[in-house]
Write an enzyme that holds these catalytic residues in place. Structure first.
Site, PDB file in Angstrom:
ATOM      1  N   GLU A  73       0.945  -1.292  -0.051  1.00  0.00           N
ATOM      2  CA  GLU A  73      -0.034  -0.038   0.004  1.00  0.00           C
ATOM      3  C   GLU A  73       0.964   1.264  -0.075  1.00  0.00           C
ATOM      4  O   GLU A  73       0.377   2.223  -0.732  1.00  0.00           O
ATOM      5  CB  GLU A  73      -0.812  -0.019   1.311  1.00  0.00           C
ATOM      6  N   ASP A  91      -0.566  -4.796   3.177  1.00  0.00           N
ATOM      7  CA  ASP A  91      -0.986  -3.938   3.605  1.00  0.00           C
ATOM      8  C   ASP A  91      -0.702  -3.745   5.149  1.00  0.00           C
ATOM      9  O   ASP A  91      -0.814  -4.417   5.958  1.00  0.00           O
ATOM     10  CB  ASP A  91      -2.571  -3.807   3.656  1.00  0.00           C
ATOM     11  N   ILE A  93      -0.700  -1.349   7.382  1.00  0.00           N
ATOM     12  CA  ILE A  93      -1.849  -1.258   8.562  1.00  0.00           C
ATOM     13  C   ILE A  93      -3.175  -0.794   7.917  1.00  0.00           C
ATOM     14  O   ILE A  93      -3.264   0.281   7.132  1.00  0.00           O
ATOM     15  CB  ILE A  93      -1.490  -0.022   9.253  1.00  0.00           C
ATOM     16  N   ASP A  94      -4.242  -1.839   7.611  1.00  0.00           N
ATOM     17  CA  ASP A  94      -5.203  -1.699   6.967  1.00  0.00           C
ATOM     18  C   ASP A  94      -6.113  -1.097   8.125  1.00  0.00           C
ATOM     19  O   ASP A  94      -6.386  -1.826   9.164  1.00  0.00           O
ATOM     20  CB  ASP A  94      -5.881  -3.141   6.506  1.00  0.00           C
ATOM     21  N   THR A  96      -5.904   2.449   9.101  1.00  0.00           N
ATOM     22  CA  THR A  96      -4.962   3.592   9.458  1.00  0.00           C
ATOM     23  C   THR A  96      -5.756   4.568  10.235  1.00  0.00           C
ATOM     24  O   THR A  96      -5.183   5.144  11.034  1.00  0.00           O
ATOM     25  CB  THR A  96      -4.208   4.257   8.276  1.00  0.00           C
ATOM     26  N   ASP A 218      -6.215  -4.349   0.642  1.00  0.00           N
ATOM     27  CA  ASP A 218      -7.220  -4.304   1.424  1.00  0.00           C
ATOM     28  C   ASP A 218      -7.803  -5.597   1.874  1.00  0.00           C
ATOM     29  O   ASP A 218      -8.234  -5.941   2.753  1.00  0.00           O
ATOM     30  CB  ASP A 218      -8.263  -3.294   1.398  1.00  0.00           C
TER      31      ASP A 218
HETATM   32  C1  IPD Z   1      -9.139   1.374   3.959  1.00  0.00           C
HETATM   33  C2  IPD Z   1      -9.909   0.476   5.022  1.00  0.00           C
HETATM   34  C3  IPD Z   1     -11.463   0.493   4.962  1.00  0.00           C
HETATM   35  C4  IPD Z   1     -12.259   0.651   3.651  1.00  0.00           C
HETATM   36  C5  IPD Z   1     -11.163   1.536   2.730  1.00  0.00           C
HETATM   37  C6  IPD Z   1      -9.886   1.191   2.771  1.00  0.00           C
HETATM   38  P1  IPD Z   1      -6.772   1.733   4.845  1.00  0.00           P
HETATM   39  O1  IPD Z   1      -7.728   0.824   4.163  1.00  0.00           O
HETATM   40  O2  IPD Z   1      -9.894  -0.933   4.563  1.00  0.00           O
HETATM   41  O3  IPD Z   1     -12.205  -0.138   5.994  1.00  0.00           O
HETATM   42  O4  IPD Z   1     -13.421   1.126   3.813  1.00  0.00           O
HETATM   43  O5  IPD Z   1     -11.686   1.218   1.319  1.00  0.00           O
HETATM   44  O6  IPD Z   1      -9.116   1.960   1.883  1.00  0.00           O
HETATM   45  O7  IPD Z   1      -6.449   3.058   3.886  1.00  0.00           O
HETATM   46  O8  IPD Z   1      -6.917   2.081   5.912  1.00  0.00           O
HETATM   47  O9  IPD Z   1      -5.349   0.960   4.622  1.00  0.00           O
END
Ligand code: IPD
Length: 275
Positions: A73, A91, A93-94, A96, A218
């Site tokens: 990411e 990823d 940190i999913d 963030t 993600d």
């Molecule tokens: C996000 C999270 C969120 C989802 C977004 C993602 P990130 O990832 O997974 O739940 O709704 O589409 O972008 O930006 O925290 O790595």
């Protein structure tokens, strides 16, 4: 074919590297949240820990498997040179935004794929230490215990999770789709981590998850975990999930939910942004 790979080895490596990255992100949280930058929009945040965790993951994977490809990411990407064509989807940190606010839904998400087929996935919740994993054909596990998605229920009695992107126009469309879905389901949850949403489909905490627009990092690891727990994981029209739509649901709910989402043109939320 999964049989041609040492999937146990890939899984063990993913578990080990995800745990190490989770430890780093946990230890660095207070310092990291004071060094936030933004990416695509003001809502799309990245911290020093996202970058440090991705660097750690890439360096550990590279040391163990120098010929594998990876995509991350935070911009890390490399074309592989190995004969087996393994690619890691990272990823660091999913979730963030949750990490920044201290909401306990943020996770390291790490998947290994080859030839477009997911071989193994690990989602390690940094806040709680809960670890989900799966490998092709071997089932899905939470903290080492096998999990399965919920038994078929009807859509009207289903708990759904969903998510939103960072682009304002995309969010407006996602909200409009959600307004059409909400009257037909038991309720909706938005945790802020697609990876953990998919793991919650796997262990039955929710019945289904859908989102238009997330990136492969993600949903890759969570996707194999949900599928190995018995959920049907697809796109809106395709059987393969993609950025336009990922839909994961208990078998009895997947068809009706997919029909509802098609009737609401739910993939247009993503298409509105990409043209
Ligand atoms: C996000 C999270 C969120 C989802 C977004 C993602 P990130 O990832 O997974 O739940 O709704 O589409 O972008 O930006 O925290 O790595």
């Amino acid at each position: 074919m999964p049989g041609e790979y040492d999937i146990d080895l890939l899984l063990d490596l993913a578990l080990e590297v995800a745990a190490e990255a989770a430890g780093l992100a946990r230890a660095e949280r207070l310092a990291a949240v004071s060094q936030i930058s933004t990416k695509s929009t003001v809502n799309d945040v990245v911290t020093a820990a996202d970058k440090a965790a991705e660097e750690l993951i890439v360096s550990r994977l590279s040391a163990a498997r120098p010929h594998d490809a990876f995509i991350g990411e935070e911009g890390g990407a490399r074309t592989g040179s190995g004969a087996d064509g393994v690619r890691w989807i990272v990823d660091p940190i999913d979730g963030t935004v949750n990490y920044v606010y201290g909401m306990p839904f943020y996770a390291v998400s790490l998947a290994a794929e080859a030839g477009g087929r997911l071989l193994a996935g690990v989602v390690h919740n940094i806040a709680t230490g809960t670890v989900y994993h799966a490998s092709a054909g071997s089932g899905a596990f939470r903290d080492g215990e096998r999990v399965t998605c919920n038994a078929p229920v009807d859509l009207g009695r289903s708990m759904l999770a969903t998510g939103f992107g960072y682009d304002p126009e995309q969010r407006a469309r996602q909200g409009a789709v959600l307004a059409g879905v909400l009257p037909h389901v038991r309720d909706i949850r938005r945790t802020g981590s697609a990876a953990l949403d998919l793991c919650m489909v796997a262990d039955g905490t929710v019945d289904a998850y859908y989102e238009s627009g997330p990136n492969v990092w993600d949903y890759a690891a969570g996707g194999i975990i949900a599928a190995e727990a018995g959920a049907v994981v697809s796109g809106l029209d395709s059987d393969v999930p993609g950025r336009a739509m990922i839909l994961a649901a208990a078998p009895g709910v997947h068809g009706p939910l997919r029909g509802l989402l098609r009737s609401r043109k739910a993939d247009s939320a993503f298409r509105s942004v990409t043209g």
